[in-house]
Design an enzyme around this catalytic site. Structure first.
Site, PDB file in Angstrom:
ATOM      1  N   CYS A   5       0.819  -1.209   0.000  1.00  0.00           N
ATOM      2  CA  CYS A   5       0.000   0.000   0.000  1.00  0.00           C
ATOM      3  C   CYS A   5       0.852   1.257   0.000  1.00  0.00           C
ATOM      4  O   CYS A   5       0.931   1.977   0.984  1.00  0.00           O
ATOM      5  CB  CYS A   5      -0.974   0.037   1.181  1.00  0.00           C
ATOM      6  SG  CYS A   5      -2.196   1.332   0.938  1.00  0.00           S
ATOM      7  N   GLU A 122      -1.460  -2.006  -6.516  1.00  0.00           N
ATOM      8  CA  GLU A 122      -0.417  -2.969  -6.174  1.00  0.00           C
ATOM      9  C   GLU A 122       0.185  -3.476  -7.477  1.00  0.00           C
ATOM     10  O   GLU A 122      -0.492  -3.509  -8.501  1.00  0.00           O
ATOM     11  CB  GLU A 122      -1.041  -4.127  -5.358  1.00  0.00           C
ATOM     12  CG  GLU A 122      -0.080  -4.822  -4.465  1.00  0.00           C
ATOM     13  CD  GLU A 122       0.800  -3.866  -3.671  1.00  0.00           C
ATOM     14  OE1 GLU A 122       1.959  -3.679  -4.093  1.00  0.00           O
ATOM     15  OE2 GLU A 122       0.343  -3.303  -2.673  1.00  0.00           O
TER      16      GLU A 122
END
Length: 252
Positions: A5, A122
């Site tokens: 993240c 991601e």
């Protein structure tokens, strides 16, 4: 694997967010752009906390602007009067370490927050060949990630000087289809648990730390490599990736 993240998207204005979740808007709206499709570490973001106005009143939800990347209170003051940020950015905190890590354990006691986002990015694959994916609320609603926050003041600052607020996003083991993309994911907190998570007068809820909140609301799609550069910022970053050009059929 790299940090978890490290980029996310937020398209809800802080004032609107406050209205939506019945919170006081204490954000410095001028600091945080209302829409940011490529939020990077050290950016000012919106965070939700529960605090008291008076020591004996009910704590209430507030939306506050914070720097993404926790700056613990003991960080030294740099020459310009800001924090000395030579150390790690502390943009993420592992769920299994928040109550024991010196950087996070004080915040874990009574400074727990929620970080709202539309979704996060991601990357999957080998260096140079990484494909970006976007994880988002399939119902179109915001996701609320578990976070920790703290206050920092420059050395010698007067007691009433407003402190610098900063936060970190808690991550946990990825689950379900998300585990195929990365081994970590932000810890989601579902709406019925928000107040319990943020309660400044209660200890941390270990069950929420071990849970996966809104996992069943999260969808995944491959997106364009535009997100790889922090300079790019717009709705095209979260659009589905263009399919590869079909090859010309062979001529007979």
């Amino acid at each position: 694997m790299g940090t978890m993240c490290g980029r996310f998207a937020v398209t809800t204005d802080p004032a609107l967010l406050a209205q939506k979740i019945q919170a006081l808007d204490e954000s410095a709206a001028k600091d945080a752009p209302p829409t940011n499709y490529n939020v990077a570490p050290t950016t000012t973001i919106s965070s939700v906390v529960k605090r008291h106005t008076e020591p004996d009143d009910e704590s209430t939800r507030r939306v506050r602007s914070m720097r993404w990347g926790l700056i613990p209170p003991w960080v030294k003051t740099a020459e310009g009067g800001g924090p000395d940020t030579k150390g790690p950015l502390l943009i993420n905190a592992r769920a299994d370490k928040v109550t024991s890590s010196p950087a996070f354990r004080n915040s874990a006691k009574n400074k727990r927050c929620l970080i709202p986002m539309d979704g996060w990015y991601e990357w999957k694959g080998q260096k140079g060949e990484k494909t970006p994916y976007y994880m988002y609320g399939a119902d179109g609603e915001l996701l609320f990630m578990a976070g920790l926050w703290t206050t920092w003041r420059p050395q010698g600052a007067p007691r009433d000087a407003p402190p610098l607020l900063s936060c970190t996003i808690i991550t946990t083991d990825a689950a379900g289809p998300l585990a195929e993309i990365h081994d970590r994911m932000p810890l989601t907190i579902s709406a019925p648990d928000w107040d319990r998570w943020m309660d400044p007068d209660a200890p941390i809820d270990e069950g929420l730390l071990r849970g996966h909140g809104d996992l069943d609301r999260i969808a995944v799609r491959e997106v364009s490599r535009l997100v790889n550069s922090v300079r790019n910022n717009g709705p095209e970053l979260i659009e589905p990736a263009e399919p590869a050009e079909p090859e010309e059929p062979g001529l007979f």
